[in-house]
Design a protein around this motif. Structure first.
Motif, PDB file in Angstrom:
ATOM      1  N   SER A 194       0.772  -1.096  -0.161  1.00  0.00           N
ATOM      2  CA  SER A 194      -0.061   0.133  -0.257  1.00  0.00           C
ATOM      3  C   SER A 194       0.931   1.468   0.041  1.00  0.00           C
ATOM      4  CB  SER A 194      -0.879   0.175   1.337  1.00  0.00           C
ATOM      5  OG  SER A 194      -0.321   0.189   2.463  1.00  0.00           O
ATOM      6  N   VAL A 195       2.083   1.085   0.642  1.00  0.00           N
ATOM      7  CA  VAL A 195       2.755   2.345   0.393  1.00  0.00           C
ATOM      8  C   VAL A 195       4.067   2.682  -0.541  1.00  0.00           C
ATOM      9  CG1 VAL A 195       2.568   2.732   3.088  1.00  0.00           C
ATOM     10  CG2 VAL A 195       4.622   1.415   2.185  1.00  0.00           C
ATOM     11  N   CYS A 196       3.906   1.547  -1.541  1.00  0.00           N
ATOM     12  CA  CYS A 196       5.134   1.599  -2.506  1.00  0.00           C
ATOM     13  C   CYS A 196       4.533   2.507  -3.651  1.00  0.00           C
ATOM     14  CB  CYS A 196       5.313   0.254  -3.012  1.00  0.00           C
ATOM     15  SG  CYS A 196       6.451   0.207  -4.236  1.00  0.00           S
ATOM     16  N   ILE A 197       5.167   3.675  -3.568  1.00  0.00           N
ATOM     17  CA  ILE A 197       4.568   4.691  -4.662  1.00  0.00           C
ATOM     18  C   ILE A 197       4.674   4.335  -6.146  1.00  0.00           C
ATOM     19  CG2 ILE A 197       4.831   6.533  -3.106  1.00  0.00           C
ATOM     20  CD1 ILE A 197       7.445   7.341  -4.263  1.00  0.00           C
ATOM     21  N   VAL A 198       5.605   3.248  -6.534  1.00  0.00           N
ATOM     22  CA  VAL A 198       5.950   2.959  -7.911  1.00  0.00           C
ATOM     23  C   VAL A 198       5.349   1.512  -8.403  1.00  0.00           C
ATOM     24  CG1 VAL A 198       7.863   4.500  -8.230  1.00  0.00           C
ATOM     25  CG2 VAL A 198       8.269   1.994  -7.415  1.00  0.00           C
ATOM     26  N   GLY A 199       4.639   0.732  -7.382  1.00  0.00           N
ATOM     27  CA  GLY A 199       4.024  -0.378  -7.371  1.00  0.00           C
ATOM     28  C   GLY A 199       5.118  -1.579  -7.683  1.00  0.00           C
ATOM     29  N   ALA A 200       6.383  -1.353  -7.013  1.00  0.00           N
ATOM     30  CA  ALA A 200       7.442  -2.370  -6.791  1.00  0.00           C
ATOM     31  C   ALA A 200       6.983  -3.526  -6.148  1.00  0.00           C
ATOM     32  CB  ALA A 200       8.712  -1.846  -6.416  1.00  0.00           C
ATOM     33  N   LEU A 201       6.284  -3.759  -5.265  1.00  0.00           N
ATOM     34  CA  LEU A 201       5.442  -4.522  -4.394  1.00  0.00           C
ATOM     35  C   LEU A 201       4.190  -4.800  -4.949  1.00  0.00           C
ATOM     36  CD1 LEU A 201       7.165  -3.513  -1.082  1.00  0.00           C
ATOM     37  CD2 LEU A 201       7.332  -5.772  -2.282  1.00  0.00           C
ATOM     38  N   LYS A 202       3.966  -6.041  -5.015  1.00  0.00           N
ATOM     39  CA  LYS A 202       2.357  -6.243  -5.423  1.00  0.00           C
ATOM     40  C   LYS A 202       1.790  -7.670  -4.853  1.00  0.00           C
ATOM     41  CE  LYS A 202       2.184  -4.690 -10.150  1.00  0.00           C
ATOM     42  NZ  LYS A 202       1.902  -3.147  -9.852  1.00  0.00           N
ATOM     43  N   LYS A 203       0.496  -7.890  -4.442  1.00  0.00           N
ATOM     44  CA  LYS A 203       0.054  -9.048  -3.858  1.00  0.00           C
ATOM     45  C   LYS A 203      -0.264  -9.863  -4.947  1.00  0.00           C
ATOM     46  CE  LYS A 203      -1.849 -11.415  -0.543  1.00  0.00           C
ATOM     47  NZ  LYS A 203      -1.022 -12.045   0.610  1.00  0.00           N
ATOM     48  N   SER A 204      -0.026 -11.033  -5.311  1.00  0.00           N
ATOM     49  CA  SER A 204      -0.051 -11.959  -6.195  1.00  0.00           C
ATOM     50  C   SER A 204      -1.640 -12.707  -5.928  1.00  0.00           C
ATOM     51  CB  SER A 204       0.748 -12.991  -6.384  1.00  0.00           C
ATOM     52  OG  SER A 204       0.494 -13.988  -5.393  1.00  0.00           O
ATOM     53  N   PRO A 205      -2.456 -13.072  -6.749  1.00  0.00           N
ATOM     54  CA  PRO A 205      -3.734 -13.666  -6.658  1.00  0.00           C
ATOM     55  C   PRO A 205      -3.598 -14.981  -5.634  1.00  0.00           C
ATOM     56  CG  PRO A 205      -3.468 -13.317  -8.678  1.00  0.00           C
ATOM     57  CD  PRO A 205      -2.243 -12.837  -8.337  1.00  0.00           C
ATOM     58  N   GLU A 206      -2.242 -15.461  -5.673  1.00  0.00           N
ATOM     59  CA  GLU A 206      -2.168 -16.936  -4.878  1.00  0.00           C
ATOM     60  C   GLU A 206      -1.656 -16.530  -3.515  1.00  0.00           C
ATOM     61  OE1 GLU A 206      -1.690 -17.195  -9.125  1.00  0.00           O
ATOM     62  OE2 GLU A 206      -0.512 -16.171  -7.983  1.00  0.00           O
ATOM     63  N   GLY A 207      -1.367 -15.272  -3.065  1.00  0.00           N
ATOM     64  CA  GLY A 207      -1.048 -14.752  -1.811  1.00  0.00           C
ATOM     65  C   GLY A 207       0.445 -14.258  -1.555  1.00  0.00           C
ATOM     66  N   ALA A 208       1.190 -14.580  -2.621  1.00  0.00           N
ATOM     67  CA  ALA A 208       2.558 -14.078  -2.313  1.00  0.00           C
ATOM     68  C   ALA A 208       2.642 -12.601  -2.362  1.00  0.00           C
ATOM     69  CB  ALA A 208       3.680 -14.890  -3.022  1.00  0.00           C
ATOM     70  N   VAL A 209       3.509 -11.885  -1.867  1.00  0.00           N
ATOM     71  CA  VAL A 209       3.807 -10.508  -2.043  1.00  0.00           C
ATOM     72  C   VAL A 209       5.010 -10.654  -2.662  1.00  0.00           C
ATOM     73  CG1 VAL A 209       4.445  -8.227  -0.802  1.00  0.00           C
ATOM     74  CG2 VAL A 209       2.555  -9.723   0.183  1.00  0.00           C
ATOM     75  N   LEU A 210       5.121  -9.750  -3.914  1.00  0.00           N
ATOM     76  CA  LEU A 210       6.249  -9.861  -4.808  1.00  0.00           C
ATOM     77  C   LEU A 210       6.677  -8.727  -4.955  1.00  0.00           C
ATOM     78  CD1 LEU A 210       4.353 -12.193  -7.596  1.00  0.00           C
ATOM     79  CD2 LEU A 210       5.779 -13.034  -5.645  1.00  0.00           C
ATOM     80  N   TYR A 211       7.908  -8.572  -5.331  1.00  0.00           N
ATOM     81  CA  TYR A 211       8.745  -7.276  -5.403  1.00  0.00           C
ATOM     82  C   TYR A 211       9.470  -7.372  -6.878  1.00  0.00           C
ATOM     83  CZ  TYR A 211      12.927  -4.446  -4.759  1.00  0.00           C
ATOM     84  OH  TYR A 211      14.015  -3.602  -5.000  1.00  0.00           O
ATOM     85  N   ASP A 212       9.492  -6.292  -7.342  1.00  0.00           N
ATOM     86  CA  ASP A 212       9.884  -6.001  -8.855  1.00  0.00           C
ATOM     87  C   ASP A 212      11.213  -4.884  -8.704  1.00  0.00           C
ATOM     88  OD1 ASP A 212      10.406  -5.611 -11.459  1.00  0.00           O
ATOM     89  OD2 ASP A 212       8.476  -4.964 -12.065  1.00  0.00           O
ATOM     90  N   ALA A 213      12.102  -5.431  -8.724  1.00  0.00           N
ATOM     91  CA  ALA A 213      13.398  -4.833  -8.548  1.00  0.00           C
ATOM     92  C   ALA A 213      13.570  -3.368  -9.648  1.00  0.00           C
ATOM     93  CB  ALA A 213      14.449  -5.412  -8.238  1.00  0.00           C
ATOM     94  N   ASP A 214      12.942  -4.025 -10.704  1.00  0.00           N
ATOM     95  CA  ASP A 214      13.142  -3.237 -11.927  1.00  0.00           C
ATOM     96  C   ASP A 214      12.258  -1.596 -11.572  1.00  0.00           C
ATOM     97  OD1 ASP A 214      14.938  -4.555 -13.271  1.00  0.00           O
ATOM     98  OD2 ASP A 214      13.351  -5.532 -14.553  1.00  0.00           O
ATOM     99  N   ARG A 215      11.204  -1.796 -10.801  1.00  0.00           N
ATOM    100  CA  ARG A 215      10.322  -0.622 -10.548  1.00  0.00           C
ATOM    101  C   ARG A 215      10.746   0.037  -9.384  1.00  0.00           C
ATOM    102  NH1 ARG A 215       4.376  -1.490 -12.590  1.00  0.00           N
ATOM    103  NH2 ARG A 215       4.538   0.634 -11.999  1.00  0.00           N
ATOM    104  N   CYS A 216      11.578  -0.536  -8.485  1.00  0.00           N
ATOM    105  CA  CYS A 216      11.805   0.106  -7.033  1.00  0.00           C
ATOM    106  C   CYS A 216      12.708   1.163  -7.388  1.00  0.00           C
ATOM    107  CB  CYS A 216      12.609  -0.980  -6.387  1.00  0.00           C
ATOM    108  SG  CYS A 216      13.136  -0.681  -4.665  1.00  0.00           S
ATOM    109  N   ILE A 217      12.439   2.435  -6.708  1.00  0.00           N
ATOM    110  CA  ILE A 217      13.451   3.463  -6.567  1.00  0.00           C
ATOM    111  C   ILE A 217      14.244   3.614  -5.376  1.00  0.00           C
ATOM    112  CG2 ILE A 217      11.836   4.713  -8.261  1.00  0.00           C
ATOM    113  CD1 ILE A 217      10.801   6.274  -5.751  1.00  0.00           C
ATOM    114  N   GLY A 218      14.063   2.701  -4.529  1.00  0.00           N
ATOM    115  CA  GLY A 218      15.005   2.593  -3.141  1.00  0.00           C
ATOM    116  C   GLY A 218      14.472   3.538  -2.061  1.00  0.00           C
ATOM    117  N   CYS A 219      13.072   3.783  -2.055  1.00  0.00           N
ATOM    118  CA  CYS A 219      12.699   4.688  -1.022  1.00  0.00           C
ATOM    119  C   CYS A 219      12.623   4.017   0.209  1.00  0.00           C
ATOM    120  CB  CYS A 219      11.339   5.520  -1.577  1.00  0.00           C
ATOM    121  SG  CYS A 219       9.892   4.175  -1.447  1.00  0.00           S
TER     122      CYS A 219
END
Length: 176
Positions: free
Chosen positions: A59-84
């Motif tokens: 909910s706090v990730c301003i660029v959508g680097a973290l997402k909740k998958s339909p299966e339940g895992a919280v996934l991280y996309d390093a390509d979107r992360c700005i390091g905040c």
């Protein structure tokens, strides 16, 4: 009257909470077993991402680097992360870790072995590695029912609670 009064100095600096290493978690180590003591004695507790049903880190990730998958895992996309590192502050379990040792650091966290589970149909590594089958994997509702039955059947062995059933809105990782 004759005593010298000492002026209060500046407060002692305290390390940021994400720099403390009380649990041995790091950007490379995403799960650990920690020994804690309470009124009933010593207990072993696994520290890892709980994969919240309503994850604050997402909910706090301003660029959508973290997402909740339909299966339940919280996934991280390093390509979107700005390091905040907002996710590190928001997580109630203090789980996401920053790879300070890297020249171009990123946030790191457990992803429930998402690719391994979804693409190859294997179990998460923590489940496969558990020598006593104390870690199991499956559908949340089935595991919740199983945990409640186990706790009820062994009131002398377990605290009468399934941790993760309701905490912070519920989690995909349950503990008994």
């Amino acid at each position: 009257r004759g005593a010298l009064r000492r002026r209060p100095g500046p407060a002692r600096p305290r390390p940021w909470r994400w720099l403390r290493s009380i649990d041995d978690l790091s950007s490379a180590r995403w799960t650990t077993i920690r020994r804690v003591r309470d009124v009933n004695g010593w207990h072993s507790i696994r520290r890892q991402c709980r994969h919240c049903l309503e994850p604050e880190c997402v909910s706090v990730c301003i660029v959508g680097a973290l997402k909740k998958s339909p299966e339940g895992a919280v996934l991280y996309d390093a390509d979107r992360c700005i390091g905040c590192r907002y996710c590190m502050i928001a997580c109630p379990w203090e789980i996401p870790r920053y790879s300070w040792e890297e020249a171009v650091p990123f946030v790191q966290k457990c992803d429930f072995c998402y690719a391994r589970v979804m693409e190859r149909g294997e179990l998460p590594a923590c489940v496969e590695a558990c020598p006593h089958q104390a870690t199991v994997f499956g559908e949340r509702e089935a595991l919740l029912a199983r945990a409640r039955r186990t706790v009820a059947a062994h009131p002398d062995r377990y605290v009468q609670k399934v941790f993760g059933a309701r905490e912070v809105g519920g989690t995909s990782v349950l503990y008994i």
